[in-house]
Design a protein around this motif. Structure first.
Motif, PDB file in Angstrom:
ATOM      1  N   THR A 235       6.067  13.816  -4.197  1.00 41.92           N
ATOM      2  CA  THR A 235       6.369  14.420  -5.493  1.00 41.92           C
ATOM      3  C   THR A 235       6.810  15.855  -5.264  1.00 41.92           C
ATOM      4  OG1 THR A 235       4.728  13.012  -6.562  1.00 41.92           O
ATOM      5  CG2 THR A 235       5.488  14.936  -7.792  1.00 41.92           C
TER       6      THR A 235
ATOM      7  N   THR B 278      10.266  12.333  -7.909  1.00 42.78           N
ATOM      8  CA  THR B 278       9.394  11.471  -7.113  1.00 42.78           C
ATOM      9  C   THR B 278      10.232  10.566  -6.219  1.00 42.78           C
ATOM     10  OG1 THR B 278       7.769  11.470  -8.897  1.00 42.78           O
ATOM     11  CG2 THR B 278       7.559   9.741  -7.247  1.00 42.78           C
TER      12      THR B 278
ATOM     13  N   ARG C 218       9.304   3.674   1.957  1.00 42.56           N
ATOM     14  CA  ARG C 218       8.705   2.567   2.710  1.00 42.56           C
ATOM     15  C   ARG C 218       9.458   2.464   4.027  1.00 42.56           C
ATOM     16  NH1 ARG C 218       9.979  -2.788   2.387  1.00 42.56           N
ATOM     17  NH2 ARG C 218      11.113  -2.415   0.444  1.00 42.56           N
TER      18      ARG C 218
ATOM     19  N   CYS D  34       9.529   7.395  -3.541  1.00 43.78           N
ATOM     20  CA  CYS D  34       8.646   6.435  -2.881  1.00 43.78           C
ATOM     21  C   CYS D  34       9.368   5.952  -1.631  1.00 43.78           C
ATOM     22  CB  CYS D  34       8.347   5.258  -3.802  1.00 43.78           C
ATOM     23  SG  CYS D  34       7.553   5.748  -5.334  1.00 43.78           S
TER      24      CYS D  34
ATOM     25  N   SER E 267       3.981   3.432   3.859  1.00 44.99           N
ATOM     26  CA  SER E 267       4.542   3.911   2.596  1.00 44.99           C
ATOM     27  C   SER E 267       3.844   5.179   2.115  1.00 44.99           C
ATOM     28  CB  SER E 267       4.460   2.824   1.523  1.00 44.99           C
ATOM     29  OG  SER E 267       3.128   2.557   1.206  1.00 44.99           O
ATOM     30  N   LYS E 268       4.616   5.934   1.356  1.00 45.15           N
ATOM     31  CA  LYS E 268       4.093   7.159   0.756  1.00 45.15           C
ATOM     32  C   LYS E 268       4.968   7.539  -0.435  1.00 45.15           C
ATOM     33  CE  LYS E 268       2.916  11.992   1.521  1.00 45.15           C
ATOM     34  NZ  LYS E 268       2.663  13.062   2.481  1.00 45.15           N
ATOM     35  N   THR E 269       4.347   8.122  -1.440  1.00 49.87           N
ATOM     36  CA  THR E 269       5.070   8.674  -2.574  1.00 49.87           C
ATOM     37  C   THR E 269       5.035  10.186  -2.462  1.00 49.87           C
ATOM     38  OG1 THR E 269       4.534   6.799  -3.974  1.00 49.87           O
ATOM     39  CG2 THR E 269       5.177   8.839  -5.087  1.00 49.87           C
TER      40      THR E 269
ATOM     41  N   TRP F 203      13.818   3.534  -0.029  1.00 50.90           N
ATOM     42  CA  TRP F 203      13.214   4.509  -0.921  1.00 50.90           C
ATOM     43  C   TRP F 203      13.691   4.311  -2.341  1.00 50.90           C
ATOM     44  CZ3 TRP F 203      14.957   9.173   2.442  1.00 50.90           C
ATOM     45  CH2 TRP F 203      16.343   9.241   2.521  1.00 50.90           C
TER      46      TRP F 203
END
Length: 93
Positions: free
Chosen positions: A31, A64, A68, A66, A27-29, A58
């Motif tokens: 921006t 933003t 996964r 997110c 996972s990563k967010t 997502w």
């Protein structure tokens, strides 16, 4: 599709800035500057996901996203999870 050992996952995460292991998913967010940039990223990412036939989960909120990547039914991280994460990273300039 090959599953990775925990050592292999850790090694792959070293080359994926700000990605983390959450259960059986990467996972990563992300921006972005604004809404349009975030949506543009999602569109470009969709083409990569489609080509791999591997689709992220997502959540998008204004600038933003997110992401996964993983298949909870598989109970492991697989090589294509890492491959998609790397492709998403390549979209960030």
């Amino acid at each position: 599709m090959s599953s990775l050992t925990s050592d292999q996952v850790a090694l792959q995460l070293e080359s994926l800035p700000n990605w983390s292991l959450e259960g059986n998913s990467l996972s990563k967010t992300f921006t972005f500057e604004d809404f349009a940039d975030a949506v543009g990223f999602m569109v470009r990412a969709a083409f990569h996901a489609q080509s791999l036939e591997h689709y992220p989960v997502w959540q998008h909120d204004y600038n933003t996203i997110c992401v996964r990547i993983g298949d909870p039914a598989q109970h492991a991280i697989h090589s294509r999870d890492v491959q998609l994460a790397k492709r998403l990273e390549s979209l960030i300039g």
